[in-house]
Scaffold this motif. Structure first.
Motif, PDB file in Angstrom:
ATOM      1  N   ARG A 174       0.828  -1.204   0.000  1.00 20.23           N
ATOM      2  CA  ARG A 174       0.000   0.000   0.000  1.00 20.23           C
ATOM      3  C   ARG A 174       0.867   1.261   0.000  1.00 20.23           C
ATOM      4  NH1 ARG A 174      -2.683   1.483   5.113  1.00 20.23           N
ATOM      5  NH2 ARG A 174      -0.737   2.582   5.214  1.00 20.23           N
TER       6      ARG A 174
ATOM      7  N   MET B   9       6.330  -0.804 -11.203  1.00 20.58           N
ATOM      8  CA  MET B   9       5.383  -0.892 -10.098  1.00 20.58           C
ATOM      9  C   MET B   9       4.009  -0.508 -10.637  1.00 20.58           C
ATOM     10  SD  MET B   9       4.814  -1.815  -7.112  1.00 20.58           S
ATOM     11  CE  MET B   9       6.415  -2.140  -6.485  1.00 20.58           C
ATOM     12  N   PRO B  10       3.025  -1.387 -10.501  1.00 19.85           N
ATOM     13  CA  PRO B  10       1.698  -1.111 -11.045  1.00 19.85           C
ATOM     14  C   PRO B  10       0.992  -0.015 -10.260  1.00 19.85           C
ATOM     15  CG  PRO B  10       1.671  -3.095  -9.726  1.00 19.85           C
ATOM     16  CD  PRO B  10       3.104  -2.648  -9.798  1.00 19.85           C
ATOM     17  N   GLU B  11      -0.117   0.484 -10.849  1.00 25.54           N
ATOM     18  CA  GLU B  11      -0.915   1.490 -10.153  1.00 25.54           C
ATOM     19  C   GLU B  11      -1.546   0.915  -8.904  1.00 25.54           C
ATOM     20  OE1 GLU B  11      -3.735   3.435 -12.686  1.00 25.54           O
ATOM     21  OE2 GLU B  11      -2.258   3.655 -14.275  1.00 25.54           O
ATOM     22  N   THR B  12      -1.841  -0.344  -8.933  1.00 22.51           N
ATOM     23  CA  THR B  12      -2.393  -1.021  -7.774  1.00 22.51           C
ATOM     24  C   THR B  12      -1.744  -2.396  -7.660  1.00 22.51           C
ATOM     25  OG1 THR B  12      -4.380  -1.876  -6.722  1.00 22.51           O
ATOM     26  CG2 THR B  12      -4.371  -1.848  -9.123  1.00 22.51           C
ATOM     27  N   ALA B  13      -1.593  -2.842  -6.453  1.00 22.22           N
ATOM     28  CA  ALA B  13      -0.987  -4.155  -6.228  1.00 22.22           C
ATOM     29  C   ALA B  13      -2.054  -5.179  -5.881  1.00 22.22           C
ATOM     30  CB  ALA B  13       0.037  -4.051  -5.102  1.00 22.22           C
TER      31      ALA B  13
ATOM     32  N   ARG C 206       3.837   1.532  -1.273  1.00 22.89           N
ATOM     33  CA  ARG C 206       4.492   1.643  -2.584  1.00 22.89           C
ATOM     34  C   ARG C 206       3.548   2.138  -3.664  1.00 22.89           C
ATOM     35  NH1 ARG C 206       7.940  -3.739  -3.934  1.00 22.89           N
ATOM     36  NH2 ARG C 206       8.929  -4.004  -1.912  1.00 22.89           N
ATOM     37  N   VAL C 207       2.320   1.598  -3.693  1.00 21.39           N
ATOM     38  CA  VAL C 207       1.415   1.902  -4.804  1.00 21.39           C
ATOM     39  C   VAL C 207       0.288   2.849  -4.425  1.00 21.39           C
ATOM     40  CG1 VAL C 207       1.909  -0.267  -5.973  1.00 21.39           C
ATOM     41  CG2 VAL C 207      -0.052  -0.134  -4.452  1.00 21.39           C
TER      42      VAL C 207
END
Length: 188
Positions: free
Chosen positions: A32, A98-102, A34-35
């Protein structure tokens, strides 16, 4: 269709130990941070779909692509190993893209519905009725959803030091699980 409370409880407890969402709180917090956002509903639904799908076609799918269950478990143990190393050492092995959401990767898969969970499902299928396994999956994922939805509250309760202690402690536990999975499937 044989509903059995004892089987449902057994499956629920086994999956609860394998999924270990409470032990994953530090990982969820790290993701959370990170993204920026975790979509709890999406992660839970995707994990449920993966687990139920794998329950029915997992072994056949692995056979089609020429992978046996032990190889799948070894691969999962390596993923768990690297996640644990990140937790214990405080370093990041994967920094790119790194994606927009994990929510889906790495949360739904491999954290919640990872190789350990999938191989456990295949083992449970040999011993328990499918309907009882599905109910055990649903009960676990309701709890997973609750934890994901309230991770900020849990972070406030634990505090920064509590989260850091939890991260290190569960990192060591994850390392042990990874090594156990690796040893059990390699015979070392």
């Amino acid at each position: 269709m044989n509903l059995s409370i004892n089987e449902i409880i057994s499956v629920t407890m086994i999956l609860f130990a394998i999924i270990d969402i409470l032990g994953s709180i530090p990982i969820v917090l790290e993701l959370r941070n990170r993204v920026g956002h975790i979509q709890s509903e999406k992660a839970t639904i995707v994990a449920m779909a993966l687990m139920i799908l794998f329950l029915f076609v997992g072994e056949k799918l692995l056979n089609v692509i020429g992978v046996d269950v032990k190889s799948f478990a070894i691969a999962g143990s390596l993923v768990i190993f690297f996640i644990a190393m990140e937790m214990v050492l405080g370093i990041h092995f994967f920094r790119d893209q790194m994606p927009e959401t994990a929510s889906i990767v790495p949360l739904a898969f491999p954290l919640i519905a990872g190789a350990g969970t999938m191989t456990t499902l295949l083992s449970l299928k040999a011993e328990y009725q499918t309907i009882n396994i599905i109910l055990g999956i649903i009960i676990n994922l309701l709890f997973v959803y609750f934890v994901l939805k309230n991770v900020s509250v849990l972070e406030r309760i634990l505090g920064k030091n509590g989260v850091e202690i939890l991260r290190k402690a569960f990192g060591v536990i994850l390392l042990a699980i990874a090594i156990k999975l690796f040893r059990n499937n390699t015979g070392l």
